[in-house]
Motif scaffolding. Structure first.
Motif, PDB file in Angstrom:
ATOM      1  N   LEU A  55       2.460  -5.655  -2.960  1.00 35.88           N
ATOM      2  CA  LEU A  55       1.935  -4.818  -4.036  1.00 35.88           C
ATOM      3  C   LEU A  55       1.762  -3.379  -3.571  1.00 35.88           C
ATOM      4  O   LEU A  55       2.173  -2.432  -4.258  1.00 35.88           O
ATOM      5  CB  LEU A  55       0.590  -5.374  -4.510  1.00 35.88           C
ATOM      6  CG  LEU A  55      -0.108  -4.607  -5.635  1.00 35.88           C
ATOM      7  CD1 LEU A  55       0.681  -4.717  -6.934  1.00 35.88           C
ATOM      8  CD2 LEU A  55      -1.535  -5.123  -5.838  1.00 35.88           C
ATOM      9  N   GLN A  70       1.147   0.141 -13.196  1.00 40.17           N
ATOM     10  CA  GLN A  70       0.471  -1.150 -13.098  1.00 40.17           C
ATOM     11  C   GLN A  70       1.512  -2.265 -13.146  1.00 40.17           C
ATOM     12  O   GLN A  70       2.538  -2.144 -13.831  1.00 40.17           O
ATOM     13  CB  GLN A  70      -0.569  -1.324 -14.206  1.00 40.17           C
ATOM     14  CG  GLN A  70      -0.077  -1.141 -15.618  1.00 40.17           C
ATOM     15  CD  GLN A  70      -1.212  -1.166 -16.612  1.00 40.17           C
ATOM     16  OE1 GLN A  70      -2.382  -1.408 -16.264  1.00 40.17           O
ATOM     17  NE2 GLN A  70      -0.893  -0.937 -17.872  1.00 40.17           N
ATOM     18  N   GLY A  82      -2.356  -5.303 -10.328  1.00 41.58           N
ATOM     19  CA  GLY A  82      -2.887  -4.092  -9.714  1.00 41.58           C
ATOM     20  C   GLY A  82      -2.380  -2.846 -10.407  1.00 41.58           C
ATOM     21  O   GLY A  82      -1.382  -2.876 -11.135  1.00 41.58           O
ATOM     22  N   TYR A 127      -7.058  -3.783  -7.807  1.00 44.36           N
ATOM     23  CA  TYR A 127      -6.248  -4.996  -7.823  1.00 44.36           C
ATOM     24  C   TYR A 127      -7.170  -6.209  -7.880  1.00 44.36           C
ATOM     25  O   TYR A 127      -8.316  -6.185  -7.406  1.00 44.36           O
ATOM     26  CB  TYR A 127      -5.319  -5.066  -6.610  1.00 44.36           C
ATOM     27  CG  TYR A 127      -5.993  -4.826  -5.272  1.00 44.36           C
ATOM     28  CD1 TYR A 127      -6.507  -5.877  -4.520  1.00 44.36           C
ATOM     29  CD2 TYR A 127      -6.129  -3.537  -4.761  1.00 44.36           C
ATOM     30  CE1 TYR A 127      -7.126  -5.664  -3.304  1.00 44.36           C
ATOM     31  CE2 TYR A 127      -6.752  -3.312  -3.544  1.00 44.36           C
ATOM     32  CZ  TYR A 127      -7.236  -4.374  -2.821  1.00 44.36           C
ATOM     33  OH  TYR A 127      -7.862  -4.148  -1.618  1.00 44.36           O
TER      34      TYR A 127
END
Length: 263
Positions: A55, A70, A82, A127
């Motif tokens: 991520l 996002q 996240g 997140y």
């Protein structure tokens, strides 16, 4: 030493000075404002740790192209959602530089626990596990507030601050979620989360401005971070508040001049 050597030395010094100034500007976006980490004592299992690492790498890749992003990363066991957002006045390079800090900060500050939010002066990241059961708190939840201990005791200061924050509300909505301006001698900045509609953005900034008015009375600076927006102000001095007075005007009456109207 001949003239060409002197010229070369001067040019080299000038380049080094520019590099130093640029470094200072970039470093100014990396100041830690606050962090919120889960109080759960269990660490992420290896697969989730790998997802979180992926991520952050996706955030870094996207930060050169967008100031707000996002997404959801998932495997067969879990999913992590996240988002990150940079200040709108950051360049793509400054945004990437800011976002690049989050993986190390996440490990140092939160130990890879979920959910987590880390706010730097130039960007933030949030997140959480998708099935973590965390209810949506709404954009008005207060995450952080700070008021300067230095005070301005002059007639008209609070009223001018109210006017500056009221002008900021209108400016943020008309400026697609971001505004930085100066009203009289008060510098104000506001920004909404990229996912907020204009109406919700205006309501969030209005809430943050009211907190700044109530909690930071006579403070020369203040910053309010809500879940959906932030507002900051700073008095730069040089304005003669003693030349006029609004002592007879109470706060409720002054707020009638606020340009924001609920949608």
């Amino acid at each position: 030493m001949d003239s060409s050597t002197n010229s070369y030395t001067l040019i080299l010094c000038f380049v080094l000075i520019l590099q130093s100034v640029n470094t200072l500007i970039i470093d100014g976006h990396h100041k830690l404002i606050y962090n919120q980490c889960s109080n759960q004592s269990t660490s992420l299992i290896p697969s989730r740790s790998s997802l979180l690492s992926g991520l952050f790498q996706e955030f870094i890749a996207q930060s050169s192209q967008s100031r707000f992003f996002q997404t959801i990363v998932a495997d067969d066991e879990t999913a992590i959602s996240g988002r990150f957002q940079c200040r709108n006045d950051l360049t793509p390079g400054e945004c990437r530089s800011c976002v690049s800090n989050f993986q190390a900060l996440s490990e140092d500050l939160c130990g890879k626990h979920l959910p987590a939010r880390i706010q730097l002066s130039g960007c933030y990241v949030h997140y959480q596990e998708e099935d973590g059961g965390e209810a949506d708190p709404g954009p008005d939840r207060v995450l952080h507030q700070a008021c300067s201990k230095h005070r301005v005791k002059r007639n008209g200061f609070e009223e001018t601050k109210y006017a500056a924050l009221a002008a900021l509300e209108s400016c943020v909505v008309s400026g697609n979620g971001f505004c930085e301006t100066t009203y009289e001698a008060i510098h104000v900045v506001g920004q909404c989360a990229g996912s907020l509609r204009a109406c919700d953005c205006g309501a969030c900034v209005d809430s943050a401005a009211r907190i700044a008015e109530d909690e930071c009375r006579y403070s020369v600076s203040g910053e309010i971070y809500l879940d959906g927006c932030f507002v900051s102000y700073e008095y730069n001095g040089g304005h003669g508040f003693g030349s006029y007075s609004f002592e007879g005007m109470n706060r409720a009456a002054f707020l009638l001049f606020s340009p924001f109207k609920p949608c």
